[in-house]
Every structure is written in structure tokens, then in C-alpha cells.
Write an enzyme that holds these catalytic residues in place. Sequence first.
Site, PDB file in Angstrom:
ATOM      1  N   HIS A  37       0.837  -1.204   0.000  1.00  0.00           N
ATOM      2  CA  HIS A  37       0.000   0.000   0.000  1.00  0.00           C
ATOM      3  C   HIS A  37       0.875   1.258   0.000  1.00  0.00           C
ATOM      4  O   HIS A  37       0.568   2.232  -0.700  1.00  0.00           O
ATOM      5  CB  HIS A  37      -0.886   0.033   1.249  1.00  0.00           C
ATOM      6  N   SER A 194       0.605  -8.870   1.498  1.00  0.00           N
ATOM      7  CA  SER A 194      -0.855  -8.879   1.545  1.00  0.00           C
ATOM      8  C   SER A 194      -1.291  -8.738   2.997  1.00  0.00           C
ATOM      9  O   SER A 194      -0.638  -9.273   3.900  1.00  0.00           O
ATOM     10  CB  SER A 194      -1.383 -10.212   0.990  1.00  0.00           C
TER      11      SER A 194
END
Length: 295
Positions: A37, A194
Amino acid sequence: MHLTHSIAQLRAAIREASAGKTSLGLVPTMGALHDGHASLVNQARSENDLVVVSIFVNPLQFENLGDCDDFRNYPRQLSEDVALLEEAGADIVFAPTEQEMYPHGTPLLWVRSGTMGERLEGASRPGHFDGVATVVAKLFHLTRPDGALAFRAYFGQKDAQQVAVIKRMVADLNFPVEIRPVPIIRASDGLAESSRNQRLAPEERTHALVLSQVLHRLRDEVASGEVIDLEGAREELRSSTGVTLDHLEIVDPASLEPVSESTLREPLRSPALVVAAIHVGPVRLIDNMELRPQS
Ligand code: AMP
């Protein structure tokens, strides 16, 4: 950095912050933020002078509209996320409640992802991409800047099918936004970062490594002009300890249509994507890799 949970405040914050700016970059996320991210936020930061990050675990894209363990167990850690985003230089963070996003309950009208959303991930998770397209359409409407500002949205190549579906939605429905895909960020052991990796026990994490190993091998085979042994690669995943194979396919990068069997009998001549999903312990993991033939 401005943190808001309400649509009205988000819009007011964007309006206020837009003065004198030329572009807005949106990074939609479900939180439990990691280096993957951060890479999206960094790219948005380098290409825009206003960066908005959304954090919303969207029930519509989970099994049974969120009435499932995957949704209930999805990691939620807003204060850590806010700290990461402060560090990464986001300007506005939008972290709405379900009530704020869906005040009338499940929406009556959805965006349908059609056949693109039915294959690969969508075959194992029926309705998932309709839920994704619907929430992303809402987020585009909520964050779209006024008039003169360019509008860009950042999506990780980790979710290759999501990128393809959103690009197609933007083209088909004329959303005034440019979709910017961002390369996959991997941990040093090769596992794609993840939020769900948090739920892997140490031993399960070791079992999961076979996925990226197989994808890297296929990439190297294609790069050196060999014929791919797709069935052999599937068998390796099937027989690997602690792993259940969901799918391993070679597809066209834009349409996600599987490459034909006859094409696979020879060395690949044009770029393709290998996409895969496996189950390890309680977690479903996805990964993919670009396959680039010898030039
Ligand atoms: P999520 O919070 O899982 O919905 O992900 C939010 C965005 O971050 C999506 O566009 C993902 O594709 C992207 N993303 C997640 N993991 C990675 C990664 N390892 N590398 C690059 N992008 C990622």
C-alpha cells in the site's frame, strides 16, 4: 493529514485542499496497510499534489455480502494505518463506517463486472468483482475533484484482475479518472505483500512461498524461450505441503482470456500474465507475474 469518517467532511476537505492544486491521486484500500500500500501512496504522492487514501473493508465484495469469516477476521487496525499514511505523506484519509457508505443497507443498484468478473478470482468468489466495481464507482464519485484538477486512481498489480475490471469500468462508463497500475511489492522471501499474510502461522508462511517460486520459474522459462510446462507447475502446487491449488492460468493481460492451448505448445511470442490462487491454512493467497518472451 486530515482523517475523516464522513462523506460530507471528505468533500469539504477535498474542496478546501484543492485550491491552487493541479491533480488529485486516490488510493483505495481496505486497511491493514503494508509496504504494498505504501508503494501506491508513494507513487500517488510523486504524481499528484493532493493525495487521498480510503480505508474501507467493503462487505459487498466478500462472500454472503460480508456474512463470512473472511470478512469478520479481516484485520482492522486504523491507528497503525493512520501512522503509516502520515509517514507516507497522504493529505486526506477517508475511513467511513458501513452505515456511512451504505446508509440504506445493501445497495439496490450495482455495477456489474460481467464475464470479466466471472473468471479466475471471480469463479471462486462469485459476485466479488461486482462488489469491487460498485464500491470503487462510489469512491470515484466521492473523491472526484472539481473541474480543473486531474484525477488519478492507483491500484496494485497484485490484484491484476481488479486492475483489468476497473480499467474496463472506467472505459465503458466514461469515468473521468486515469487508472495507474503499480507493480507488486514482495517481502524479501518472495511472498507478495498482503494484509491476509498476517493470518498465516510461521509454518504456513513457509508453505506459501512455493507460489511465488513457481511464478518466478515460469517467468524465467518464458524469458529464456522455453515452452511452459503449465501442467507441471500446477502439479507442483497441488503436491506442495500445506497448499491447496485454486487456479494457475496463463492469460491475456488486458482481457484476462486464457491463452489457447495451441499457443502454449510453443514458446510464447507475446507478453502474457500468469495468475494463481492457492489456499494455505485459513488464507486464500493470490499472486501473478508478467511473462515477457525473449525479444
Ligand atoms: P487491499 O487493501 O488489499 O484492498 O489493497 C489495496 C490496494 O493495494 C489494491 O490496489 C491492491 O492491489 C494494492 N496492493 C495490495 N498488496 C499489494 C502489493 N503487495 N503490491 C502492490 N500493491 C498491492
